[in-house]
Write an enzyme that holds these catalytic residues in place. Structure first.
Site, PDB file in Angstrom:
ATOM      1  N   HIS A   1      19.044  56.318 115.587  1.00 60.41           N
ATOM      2  CA  HIS A   1      18.480  56.336 116.935  1.00 60.41           C
ATOM      3  C   HIS A   1      17.664  55.061 117.150  1.00 60.41           C
ATOM      4  O   HIS A   1      18.227  53.991 117.372  1.00 60.41           O
ATOM      5  CB  HIS A   1      17.637  57.597 117.106  1.00 60.41           C
ATOM      6  CG  HIS A   1      17.210  57.902 118.500  1.00 60.41           C
ATOM      7  ND1 HIS A   1      17.648  57.194 119.600  1.00 60.41           N
ATOM      8  CD2 HIS A   1      16.357  58.850 119.002  1.00 60.41           C
ATOM      9  CE1 HIS A   1      17.101  57.689 120.694  1.00 60.41           C
ATOM     10  NE2 HIS A   1      16.299  58.686 120.362  1.00 60.41           N
TER      11      HIS A   1
ATOM     12  N   ASP B   1      21.477  47.757 121.846  1.00 65.67           N
ATOM     13  CA  ASP B   1      20.758  47.472 120.607  1.00 65.67           C
ATOM     14  C   ASP B   1      20.651  45.985 120.293  1.00 65.67           C
ATOM     15  O   ASP B   1      19.898  45.590 119.397  1.00 65.67           O
ATOM     16  CB  ASP B   1      21.410  48.216 119.436  1.00 65.67           C
ATOM     17  CG  ASP B   1      21.287  49.725 119.585  1.00 65.67           C
ATOM     18  OD1 ASP B   1      20.266  50.162 120.142  1.00 65.67           O
ATOM     19  OD2 ASP B   1      22.200  50.459 119.167  1.00 65.67           O
TER      20      ASP B   1
ATOM     21  N   HIS C   1      28.726  53.652 121.443  1.00 68.81           N
ATOM     22  CA  HIS C   1      27.625  54.517 121.842  1.00 68.81           C
ATOM     23  C   HIS C   1      28.131  55.945 121.922  1.00 68.81           C
ATOM     24  O   HIS C   1      29.294  56.189 122.237  1.00 68.81           O
ATOM     25  CB  HIS C   1      27.067  54.074 123.211  1.00 68.81           C
ATOM     26  CG  HIS C   1      25.745  54.684 123.541  1.00 68.81           C
ATOM     27  ND1 HIS C   1      25.635  55.927 124.102  1.00 68.81           N
ATOM     28  CD2 HIS C   1      24.482  54.214 123.376  1.00 68.81           C
ATOM     29  CE1 HIS C   1      24.355  56.208 124.290  1.00 68.81           C
ATOM     30  NE2 HIS C   1      23.635  55.186 123.854  1.00 68.81           N
TER      31      HIS C   1
END
Length: 472
Positions: free
Chosen positions: A279, A374, A318
């Protein structure tokens, strides 16, 4: 023999209540395990919640196939361009974009509640010098709950936040101001304690992210003002990280909050969930991956290693998005602005080479592994933040989304029901107790406790003689 029957199910908003499956019942088959509870109705097994909706929400909409993210109906692209983090926070929590006066009131309350009790200094200095900032931040949110007895339903009554009247809402809003306001302060304290620096009181007159940068970086300079480009970039990154529907940490906040615990404990639980490498730790994983690749010319070999499952590709793909993450485009634009001030990160060329190679490779195209948000770790790295601080920069804005969903659950029609999922039991059926002398040893990996190595005091103590020493 196959059994055929029909069941009427109510479909509302393209969803059916899971309890409706309990109406699908059948007699237990001969020699079937009683633990299956077949006669009590069908259960829904959904490992990892791949297709389970636990509540009805008005906050955030995601269309993973189309790459769409909206806060209360507003596209994230428009908000990132025209709004600010605190304005979007107001939108997420209260449901509408604020007027100038409403925004001024909300912002002033949040910033006013940024100051910490002086005892917090001793709390942070009690950690080891090398403590991970996420460990400190998680503990700090839980610590906050000990200061505000009026915010604890265990002390004030379980309907403290669920009544929806003026007094209840005022109590709820006060905690929202405190948590958002103190999130930057706690994060800055976790940063500075590892630098061996004194803590900084939140300044007056700066923005939310400006105050955050000031608290982290100010030493003794007169009239210190953070760089406006970095301040704006951090605000944009905070905005796009403010909420993302029912991700792991948000679900943890709601699971914990469903017991009607105080919001500080629920936020601490969410913080702990976000700490995980699947996460909030993903930003850090991207940078470590790029560091391991090194130069752009090493990308092709890395790509082949990923396809052989010898390496892990971070920053692509994702759980929800099956095409490009809409936030990734905002990240790239923000990165361009930051790099004009800081200079390009040396890993940027490697990241771009990896991006281009993956987007052209059929292996990744078939698996719909497009870049996600990210890669914003490159911006954090260029701004000078250490790797292990990246998850903290995720938590600070995400408390907004957690609070929005927590508030929505507290005020939902029908009240709050504690979240208590079921399981599909596949263990042993009933068996009788066996005395120790009659047992047959069960051995093997995962079936017995591990033997661990001891060192230092424990090792020497185990070799020493003393009264009461256990015999092995």
């Amino acid at each position: 023999m196959l059994m055929q029957f029909s069941v009427r199910l109510r479909i509302e908003d393209n969803a059916i209540p899971a309890t409706a499956f309990k109406d699908i019942k059948a007699p237990r088959k001969p020699r079937e395990r009683a633990e299956n509870e077949t006669e009590k109705g069908l259960r829904v097994q959904d490992k990892g919640f791949l297709n389970t909706a636990v509540l009805r929400s008005q906050i955030t909409f995601i269309d993973g196939d189309a790459g769409v993210l909206r806060y209360r109906g507003y596209p994230i692209e428009q908000l990132a361009e025209k709004s600010s983090h605190l304005e979007s926070a107001y939108l997420l929590i209260y449901g509408s974009l604020p007027t100038k006066d409403q925004h001024k009131h909300f912002e002033s309350e949040v910033l006013r509640h940024g100051i910490m009790h002086s005892d917090a200094e001793g709390f942070f200095r009690s950690f080891r010098y090398d403590a991970h900032p996420m460990s400190m931040l998680t503990s700090a949110f839980a610590m906050l709950g000990s200061y505000y007895g009026e915010a604890n339903p265990s002390l004030q009554g379980q309907r403290l936040y669920t009544q929806g009247n003026k007094e209840s809402l005022a109590t709820m809003d006060r905690q929202i101001y405190r948590i958002i306001g103190k999130a930057t302060t706690l994060a800055a304290m976790a940063y500075r304690v590892r630098q061996g620096r004194d803590f900084v009181t939140p300044p007056v007159g700066l923005s939310y992210t400006g105050s955050f940068l000031y608290q982290m970086d100010h030493l003794s300079e007169q009239n210190y003002v953070p760089n406006p480009v970095l301040e704006k970039a951090l605000d944009v990154l905070f905005l796009i990280h403010a909420d993302h529907e029912l991700n792991a940490s948000c679900t943890t906040v709601l699971q914990t909050g469903s017991s009607l615990v105080d919001p500080y404990s629920a936020i601490a639980a969410g913080c702990a969930s976000l700490y995980g490498p699947l996460h909030g730790g993903a930003n850090e994983a991207v940078i470590r991956m790029l560091l391991s690749i090194g130069k752009p010319e090493n990308v092709p070999a890395f790509i082949e290693a990923v396809k052989r499952r010898e390496k892990t590709l971070s920053g692509f793909g994702h759980r929800v998005y099956k095409t490009s993450d809409p936030r990734s485009f905002i990240v790239r634009k923000t990165a361009d602005e930051v790099f004009k001030v800081t200079g390009k990160d040396e890993l940027l060329e490697t990241a771009m080479a990896l991006h281009d190679a993956a987007m052209k490779d059929e292996y990744f195209i078939k698996r719909k592994l497009a870049p996600n948000v990210d890669f914003c770790g490159l911006i954090y790295r260029a701004m000078g933040f250490p790797l292990d601080f990246f998850p903290v920069l995720f938590v600070v804005p995400r408390v907004v989304g957690w609070l929005a969903h927590w508030r929505q659950m507290m005020l939902q029609e029908g009240g709050v029901k504690i979240w208590r999922p079921r399981q599909v039991y596949v263990g042993e059926t009933k068996r009788d107790y066996v005395p120790a002398e009659d047992r047959v040893a069960v051995e093997g990996l995962k079936q017995t406790p591990s033997i661990v190595e001891h060192g230092g005091i424990t090792k020497r103590t185990m070799l020493a003689s003393f009264d009461g020493k256990a015999k092995l």
